[in-house]
Scaffold this active site. Structure first.
Site, PDB file in Angstrom:
ATOM      1  N   LYS A 167       0.836  -1.194   0.000  1.00 26.36           N
ATOM      2  CA  LYS A 167       0.000   0.000   0.000  1.00 26.36           C
ATOM      3  C   LYS A 167       0.870   1.241   0.000  1.00 26.36           C
ATOM      4  CE  LYS A 167      -2.231   1.525   3.771  1.00 26.36           C
ATOM      5  NZ  LYS A 167      -2.009   3.002   3.917  1.00 26.36           N
ATOM      6  N   ASP A 217      -3.532   4.326  -1.918  1.00 25.87           N
ATOM      7  CA  ASP A 217      -4.497   4.727  -0.896  1.00 25.87           C
ATOM      8  C   ASP A 217      -4.462   6.243  -0.709  1.00 25.87           C
ATOM      9  OD1 ASP A 217      -6.338   4.570   1.180  1.00 25.87           O
ATOM     10  OD2 ASP A 217      -4.816   4.105   2.697  1.00 25.87           O
ATOM     11  N   LYS A 258      -7.440   8.209  -0.918  1.00 22.30           N
ATOM     12  CA  LYS A 258      -8.694   8.631  -0.276  1.00 22.30           C
ATOM     13  C   LYS A 258      -9.241   9.944  -0.841  1.00 22.30           C
ATOM     14  CE  LYS A 258      -7.782   6.352   4.182  1.00 22.30           C
ATOM     15  NZ  LYS A 258      -6.356   5.981   4.017  1.00 22.30           N
ATOM     16  N   ASP A 301     -13.889  14.924  -2.834  1.00 24.04           N
ATOM     17  CA  ASP A 301     -14.036  16.273  -3.377  1.00 24.04           C
ATOM     18  C   ASP A 301     -15.337  16.325  -4.183  1.00 24.04           C
ATOM     19  OD1 ASP A 301     -13.323  18.939  -4.411  1.00 24.04           O
ATOM     20  OD2 ASP A 301     -11.273  18.390  -3.853  1.00 24.04           O
ATOM     21  N   THR A 313     -10.823   3.513  10.683  1.00 23.07           N
ATOM     22  CA  THR A 313     -10.700   2.636  11.850  1.00 23.07           C
ATOM     23  C   THR A 313     -10.172   3.360  13.080  1.00 23.07           C
ATOM     24  OG1 THR A 313      -8.531   1.905  11.069  1.00 23.07           O
ATOM     25  CG2 THR A 313     -10.424   0.534  10.510  1.00 23.07           C
ATOM     26  N   GLN A 371      -5.460   1.934  16.509  1.00 23.80           N
ATOM     27  CA  GLN A 371      -6.691   1.438  15.893  1.00 23.80           C
ATOM     28  C   GLN A 371      -7.727   1.172  16.989  1.00 23.80           C
ATOM     29  OE1 GLN A 371      -6.943   1.442  12.756  1.00 23.80           O
ATOM     30  NE2 GLN A 371      -4.909   1.225  11.891  1.00 23.80           N
ATOM     31  N   ARG A 390       2.367  -2.107  11.247  1.00 19.45           N
ATOM     32  CA  ARG A 390       3.444  -2.098  12.234  1.00 19.45           C
ATOM     33  C   ARG A 390       3.866  -3.465  12.765  1.00 19.45           C
ATOM     34  NH1 ARG A 390       0.854   3.053  15.185  1.00 19.45           N
ATOM     35  NH2 ARG A 390      -0.892   2.207  14.012  1.00 19.45           N
TER      36      ARG A 390
END
Length: 240
Positions: A36, A63, A65, A68, A127, A198, A219
């Site tokens: 990603k 990614d 996002k 608009d 999340t 998270q 992570r």
């Protein structure tokens, strides 16, 4: 998407500040097939890191996002689709006209570049957000699962190919959307890892059982002393 191997289902986020760090991490994870690229890295490097991934025959989740007005989202998706990435995110809350415009533009942009169009993923509720934050800070008076289900159903009706949701909402998305609707979930933590920031998490095996297509696991893998060993450990946990 049945029949995927555990390592096909894991998307490793390149949450690093520059191309050098990203390429070093990619090369420390030779068994990983899907990566990603998020806002921080893409803004810093542009297409450089995408080219590095393609040279290594890796799949790419871009990614960004987008959120608009319809015309701007269409233009952004048209341009992003030309990179030949596999997955591309937009915000479900941009509304139906924007979702429809984004989907049409992504197909057009990919066709013009001679590449396969990306699957657009509608981001539902991040999340990192809790139920209280959704209600009190964003003034959305819905339960998180109900809101996610509504956004996912609306996205699929607009032709979007999948969504991003927390593991906790996978089941309600499954009841609202078709089997072909891809479900990508962050907030996945192996049994041996900390939850971090998270709020709504599951283990990898629990998320797959709940209906996830792909798992974004950062992570626990990327911050490990030996990322390759950590990646293999997650694969083994999934296979078991």
């Amino acid at each position: 998407m049945t029949g995927l191997e555990p390592r096909d289902r894991i998307i490793v986020p390149l949450d690093v500040p520059d191309a050098e760090a990203a390429i070093a991490l990619i090369d420390r994870l030779p068994e990983a097939r899907f990566f990603k690229v998020g806002l921080e890295l893409f803004v810093a490097t542009g297409a450089t890191v995408l080219e590095a991934l393609k040279q290594r025959n890796k799949k790419i989740f871009l990614d960004l996002k987008f959120h608009d007005i319809p015309n701007t989202m269409a233009g952004a998706c048209r341009s992003a689709a030309r990179y030949g990435v596999d997955l591309l995110t937009i915000h479900a809350t941009a509304g139906k006209p924007a979702l429809e415009a984004a989907q049409a533009a992504a197909i057009a942009g990919a066709e013009a570049a001679g590449v396969q169009p990306p699957t657009l993923l509608a981001v539902t509720v991040l999340t990192s957000l809790s139920q209280q934050q959704l209600n009190d800070e964003l003034h959305v008076p819905e339960a998180v699962p109900n809101y996610v289900q509504h956004l996912a159903r609306q996205a699929e009706a607009c032709g979007i190919g999948g969504c991003v949701c927390s593991p906790q909402e996978l089941i309600v998305v499954g009841t609202a959307c078709s089997d072909a609707f891809i479900r990508v979930t962050p907030g996945v933590r192996p049994t041996w890892a900390a939850a971090g920031d998270q709020q709504r998490v599951m283990t990898p095996a629990q998320a797959i059982a709940a209906g996830a297509t792909y798992l974004v696991i950062g992570r626990p893998i990327t911050a490990a002393d030996d990322p390759a060993t950590a990646f293999q450990r997650v694969c083994e946990e999934l296979a078991a």
